[in-house]
Design a protein around this motif. Structure first.
Motif, PDB file in Angstrom:
ATOM      1  N   GLN A 152      -1.838  36.247 133.841  1.00 38.32           N
ATOM      2  CA  GLN A 152      -2.157  34.824 133.903  1.00 38.32           C
ATOM      3  C   GLN A 152      -1.004  34.036 134.514  1.00 38.32           C
ATOM      4  OE1 GLN A 152      -3.380  33.332 130.092  1.00 38.32           O
ATOM      5  NE2 GLN A 152      -4.988  34.873 129.812  1.00 38.32           N
ATOM      6  N   ASP A 153      -1.358  33.099 135.377  1.00 41.19           N
ATOM      7  CA  ASP A 153      -0.364  32.243 136.007  1.00 41.19           C
ATOM      8  C   ASP A 153      -0.189  30.998 135.146  1.00 41.19           C
ATOM      9  OD1 ASP A 153       1.412  31.068 137.723  1.00 41.19           O
ATOM     10  OD2 ASP A 153      -0.111  30.365 139.143  1.00 41.19           O
ATOM     11  N   ARG A 154       0.854  30.998 134.338  1.00 36.48           N
ATOM     12  CA  ARG A 154       1.106  29.900 133.403  1.00 36.48           C
ATOM     13  C   ARG A 154       2.451  29.247 133.661  1.00 36.48           C
ATOM     14  NH1 ARG A 154      -0.831  30.839 127.384  1.00 36.48           N
ATOM     15  NH2 ARG A 154      -2.866  31.808 127.692  1.00 36.48           N
ATOM     16  N   ILE A 155       2.613  28.049 133.122  1.00 37.79           N
ATOM     17  CA  ILE A 155       3.921  27.404 133.020  1.00 37.79           C
ATOM     18  C   ILE A 155       4.109  27.117 131.535  1.00 37.79           C
ATOM     19  CG2 ILE A 155       5.403  25.488 133.757  1.00 37.79           C
ATOM     20  CD1 ILE A 155       3.621  25.119 136.173  1.00 37.79           C
ATOM     21  N   PRO A 156       4.501  28.132 130.764  1.00 40.81           N
ATOM     22  CA  PRO A 156       4.518  27.973 129.308  1.00 40.81           C
ATOM     23  C   PRO A 156       5.606  27.045 128.793  1.00 40.81           C
ATOM     24  CG  PRO A 156       5.427  30.094 129.932  1.00 40.81           C
ATOM     25  CD  PRO A 156       4.879  29.484 131.187  1.00 40.81           C
ATOM     26  N   VAL A 157       6.665  26.832 129.602  1.00 41.41           N
ATOM     27  CA  VAL A 157       7.800  26.032 129.152  1.00 41.41           C
ATOM     28  C   VAL A 157       8.190  25.034 130.238  1.00 41.41           C
ATOM     29  CG1 VAL A 157      10.208  26.077 128.389  1.00 41.41           C
ATOM     30  CG2 VAL A 157       8.668  27.940 127.739  1.00 41.41           C
ATOM     31  N   VAL A 158       8.438  23.804 129.823  1.00 40.21           N
ATOM     32  CA  VAL A 158       8.994  22.763 130.701  1.00 40.21           C
ATOM     33  C   VAL A 158      10.348  22.365 130.140  1.00 40.21           C
ATOM     34  CG1 VAL A 158       8.773  20.356 131.443  1.00 40.21           C
ATOM     35  CG2 VAL A 158       6.784  21.866 131.503  1.00 40.21           C
ATOM     36  N   TYR A 159      11.340  22.274 131.021  1.00 39.31           N
ATOM     37  CA  TYR A 159      12.686  21.872 130.584  1.00 39.31           C
ATOM     38  C   TYR A 159      13.138  20.673 131.400  1.00 39.31           C
ATOM     39  CZ  TYR A 159      17.743  21.833 129.884  1.00 39.31           C
ATOM     40  OH  TYR A 159      19.024  21.440 129.608  1.00 39.31           O
ATOM     41  N   VAL A 160      13.477  19.581 130.724  1.00 38.94           N
ATOM     42  CA  VAL A 160      13.991  18.389 131.399  1.00 38.94           C
ATOM     43  C   VAL A 160      15.235  17.900 130.664  1.00 38.94           C
ATOM     44  CG1 VAL A 160      11.722  17.676 132.254  1.00 38.94           C
ATOM     45  CG2 VAL A 160      12.526  16.820 130.051  1.00 38.94           C
ATOM     46  N   SER A 161      16.080  17.186 131.387  1.00 42.17           N
ATOM     47  CA  SER A 161      17.284  16.590 130.802  1.00 42.17           C
ATOM     48  C   SER A 161      17.223  15.087 131.007  1.00 42.17           C
ATOM     49  CB  SER A 161      18.538  17.167 131.465  1.00 42.17           C
ATOM     50  OG  SER A 161      19.711  16.699 130.831  1.00 42.17           O
ATOM     51  N   THR A 162      17.689  14.342 130.020  1.00 41.74           N
ATOM     52  CA  THR A 162      17.535  12.888 130.007  1.00 41.74           C
ATOM     53  C   THR A 162      18.774  12.187 130.554  1.00 41.74           C
ATOM     54  OG1 THR A 162      16.306  13.218 127.943  1.00 41.74           O
ATOM     55  CG2 THR A 162      16.844  10.941 128.558  1.00 41.74           C
ATOM     56  N   PRO A 163      18.682  11.546 131.739  1.00 39.76           N
ATOM     57  CA  PRO A 163      19.812  10.753 132.227  1.00 39.76           C
ATOM     58  C   PRO A 163      19.985   9.484 131.385  1.00 39.76           C
ATOM     59  CG  PRO A 163      18.318  11.352 134.014  1.00 39.76           C
ATOM     60  CD  PRO A 163      17.607  11.628 132.717  1.00 39.76           C
ATOM     61  N   PRO A 164      21.132   8.818 131.488  1.00 47.27           N
ATOM     62  CA  PRO A 164      21.355   7.590 130.721  1.00 47.27           C
ATOM     63  C   PRO A 164      20.331   6.510 131.047  1.00 47.27           C
ATOM     64  CG  PRO A 164      23.428   8.416 131.593  1.00 47.27           C
ATOM     65  CD  PRO A 164      22.346   9.241 132.218  1.00 47.27           C
ATOM     66  N   GLN A 165      19.962   5.765 130.009  1.00 42.07           N
ATOM     67  CA  GLN A 165      19.096   4.594 130.123  1.00 42.07           C
ATOM     68  C   GLN A 165      17.661   4.931 130.528  1.00 42.07           C
ATOM     69  OE1 GLN A 165      20.440   1.295 129.283  1.00 42.07           O
ATOM     70  NE2 GLN A 165      21.823   2.837 128.451  1.00 42.07           N
ATOM     71  N   TRP A 166      17.219   6.133 130.241  1.00 45.37           N
ATOM     72  CA  TRP A 166      15.835   6.485 130.539  1.00 45.37           C
ATOM     73  C   TRP A 166      14.902   5.933 129.478  1.00 45.37           C
ATOM     74  CZ3 TRP A 166      14.009  11.944 132.350  1.00 45.37           C
ATOM     75  CH2 TRP A 166      14.094  12.009 133.742  1.00 45.37           C
ATOM     76  N   SER A 167      13.632   5.784 129.867  1.00 45.74           N
ATOM     77  CA  SER A 167      12.584   5.373 128.939  1.00 45.74           C
ATOM     78  C   SER A 167      11.639   6.546 128.718  1.00 45.74           C
ATOM     79  CB  SER A 167      11.793   4.202 129.532  1.00 45.74           C
ATOM     80  OG  SER A 167      11.035   4.644 130.653  1.00 45.74           O
ATOM     81  N   PRO A 168      10.800   6.500 127.682  1.00 45.42           N
ATOM     82  CA  PRO A 168       9.809   7.568 127.504  1.00 45.42           C
ATOM     83  C   PRO A 168       8.893   7.730 128.712  1.00 45.42           C
ATOM     84  CG  PRO A 168      10.064   6.357 125.465  1.00 45.42           C
ATOM     85  CD  PRO A 168      10.860   5.610 126.505  1.00 45.42           C
ATOM     86  N   ARG A 169       8.630   6.641 129.436  1.00 48.08           N
ATOM     87  CA  ARG A 169       7.812   6.749 130.648  1.00 48.08           C
ATOM     88  C   ARG A 169       8.528   7.595 131.701  1.00 48.08           C
ATOM     89  NH1 ARG A 169       3.694   3.330 133.026  1.00 48.08           N
ATOM     90  NH2 ARG A 169       3.521   3.773 135.262  1.00 48.08           N
ATOM     91  N   ASN A 170       9.842   7.358 131.870  1.00 48.18           N
ATOM     92  CA  ASN A 170      10.618   8.191 132.791  1.00 48.18           C
ATOM     93  C   ASN A 170      10.566   9.655 132.367  1.00 48.18           C
ATOM     94  OD1 ASN A 170      13.002   5.536 132.804  1.00 48.18           O
ATOM     95  ND2 ASN A 170      11.604   6.051 134.481  1.00 48.18           N
ATOM     96  N   LEU A 171      10.603   9.868 131.058  1.00 50.18           N
ATOM     97  CA  LEU A 171      10.556  11.226 130.526  1.00 50.18           C
ATOM     98  C   LEU A 171       9.242  11.900 130.894  1.00 50.18           C
ATOM     99  CD1 LEU A 171      11.760  13.458 128.786  1.00 50.18           C
ATOM    100  CD2 LEU A 171      10.874  12.282 126.765  1.00 50.18           C
ATOM    101  N   ALA A 172       8.141  11.190 130.718  1.00 50.36           N
ATOM    102  CA  ALA A 172       6.841  11.735 131.089  1.00 50.36           C
ATOM    103  C   ALA A 172       6.777  12.009 132.595  1.00 50.36           C
ATOM    104  CB  ALA A 172       5.733  10.773 130.684  1.00 50.36           C
ATOM    105  N   ALA A 173       7.390  11.139 133.392  1.00 50.33           N
ATOM    106  CA  ALA A 173       7.408  11.339 134.839  1.00 50.33           C
ATOM    107  C   ALA A 173       8.193  12.590 135.221  1.00 50.33           C
ATOM    108  CB  ALA A 173       8.004  10.113 135.536  1.00 50.33           C
ATOM    109  N   GLU A 174       9.271  12.866 134.482  1.00 59.62           N
ATOM    110  CA  GLU A 174      10.074  14.042 134.769  1.00 59.62           C
ATOM    111  C   GLU A 174       9.308  15.315 134.415  1.00 59.62           C
ATOM    112  OE1 GLU A 174      13.678  15.717 136.293  1.00 59.62           O
ATOM    113  OE2 GLU A 174      12.573  13.832 136.476  1.00 59.62           O
ATOM    114  N   VAL A 175       8.536  15.273 133.350  1.00 60.09           N
ATOM    115  CA  VAL A 175       7.673  16.407 133.007  1.00 60.09           C
ATOM    116  C   VAL A 175       6.672  16.646 134.137  1.00 60.09           C
ATOM    117  CG1 VAL A 175       5.896  17.247 131.421  1.00 60.09           C
ATOM    118  CG2 VAL A 175       7.948  16.124 130.523  1.00 60.09           C
TER     119      VAL A 175
END
Length: 328
Positions: free
Chosen positions: A130-153
């Motif tokens: 199966q072709d999956r992406i089971p894990v997503v890894y992101v790092s939070t730069p300073p002054q990010w918002s949850p919306r930015n976080l969702a965009a990075e995902v």
């Protein structure tokens, strides 16, 4: 000798590897083979020509800079929480997550990435076709918002840019659909303490984070500095959010058998021609005082010492050499 590195004839790597906050970089991290290097016999090393010696030393630089993961009890505790993802498959409403919190240089990011790597390897073994992406890894730069976080995902998943005028809920729904199609189980968020908190109690980001964890079909794992004291998990709303997370705390390692074992493991991994085994274990108390028991500082100090010993030709790490290396 053998190292896991491709290089041009000038000793420079063919390409700078993608960061692990990209899908390509993350997969390369997951698939990486532990570095391996065998020292040349002393006679062959001494006979190396000036034309060949720099390449040999460069190979040892690459080996020592390879990611060495020390199996501390904290990292093991973090990895044991992988079962949360399986539990969440059967609870689509009150999903639980994990928070890794502690001072700097105490192994938070290492534990986070090792959790993700172990889980992805398990998924690949269980579902090889199966072709999956089971894990997503992101790092939070300073002054990010949850919306930015969702965009990075979304960027990690390769999702087409979402209309910036879309509401937060529509934005999250689009990301959630992408996570579902990718069959993603874990979303790892590093440096979450950098999230922008416009109010002292952080109510607005706490509300949005709660919404993210409820609407996105994955288990969230956050790592950051002293998160119990941040507005994300304090106050009325933050406490409600915290109630859905398991907290794992990292900290300095006390001086004792565990510390001595970590020093011994790092020393056993050195590839220096004149270093006497047992030198660093004999300095374990000094190393603890110097690094304040911080595993990140210990790894950095010994790594920097190894590189300096190769560079200056001494081929050994001594207390005198370690004294010349600055630490945070």
């Amino acid at each position: 000798m053998a190292v896991n590195a491709e290089a041009h004839g000038d000793g420079l790597p063919n390409e700078r590897p993608d960061p692990i906050t990209t899908l390509r970089g993350w997969r390369r991290f997951v698939e990486a083979v532990p570095p391996h290097f065998e020292l040349l016999p002393e006679a062959e090393w001494a006979a190396l020509s000036e034309a060949v010696r720099p390449a040999y030393n460069k190979a040892r630089f690459d080996y020592h800079c390879g990611r060495v993961v020390l199996a501390t009890p904290t990292i093991q505790e973090i990895e044991e929480q992988v079962g949360l993802s399986q539990l969440n498959h059967h609870d689509s409403i009150a999903r639980r997550g994990l928070v890794v919190s502690g001072p700097p240089f105490t192994g938070k990011s290492t534990g986070l990435t090792q959790l993700g790597r172990a889980y992805e390897l398990w998924v690949r073994q269980r579902y090889p076709s199966q072709d999956r992406i089971p894990v997503v890894y992101v790092s939070t730069p300073p002054q990010w918002s949850p919306r930015n976080l969702a965009a990075e995902v979304a960027r990690f998943l390769g999702l087409s840019p979402i209309n910036p005028r879309a509401s937060f809920t529509n934005f999250v729904d689009a990301v959630g659909q992408a996570l579902t199609e990718a069959r993603c189980d874990l979303v790892l968020v590093d440096e979450i303490h950098n999230l922008y908190l416009p109010t002292a109690a952080g109510e607005y980001p706490s509300d949005q984070l709660k919404y993210l964890t409820e609407r996105l079909p994955a288990t969230f794992v956050y790592a950051g500095i002293n998160l119990e004291q941040s507005g994300l998990f304090t106050g009325v709303r933050g406490t409600q959010t915290a109630g859905r997370f398991v907290f794992v705390n990292t900290g300095p390692i006390p001086y004792g058998p565990e510390w001595e074992g970590l020093v011994a493991t790092l020393e056993a991994g050195l590839r220096l021609h004149c270093h006497e085994g047992g030198t660093l274990t004999g300095l374990d108390r000094y190393l603890h005082e110097r690094t304040h028991g911080m595993i990140g500082n210990l790894s950095h100090l010994i790594l920097a010492g190894a590189l300096a010993a190769i560079d200056d030709g001494s081929e050994a790490i001594t207390r005198q050499l370690l004294e010349t290396i600055p630490l945070n």
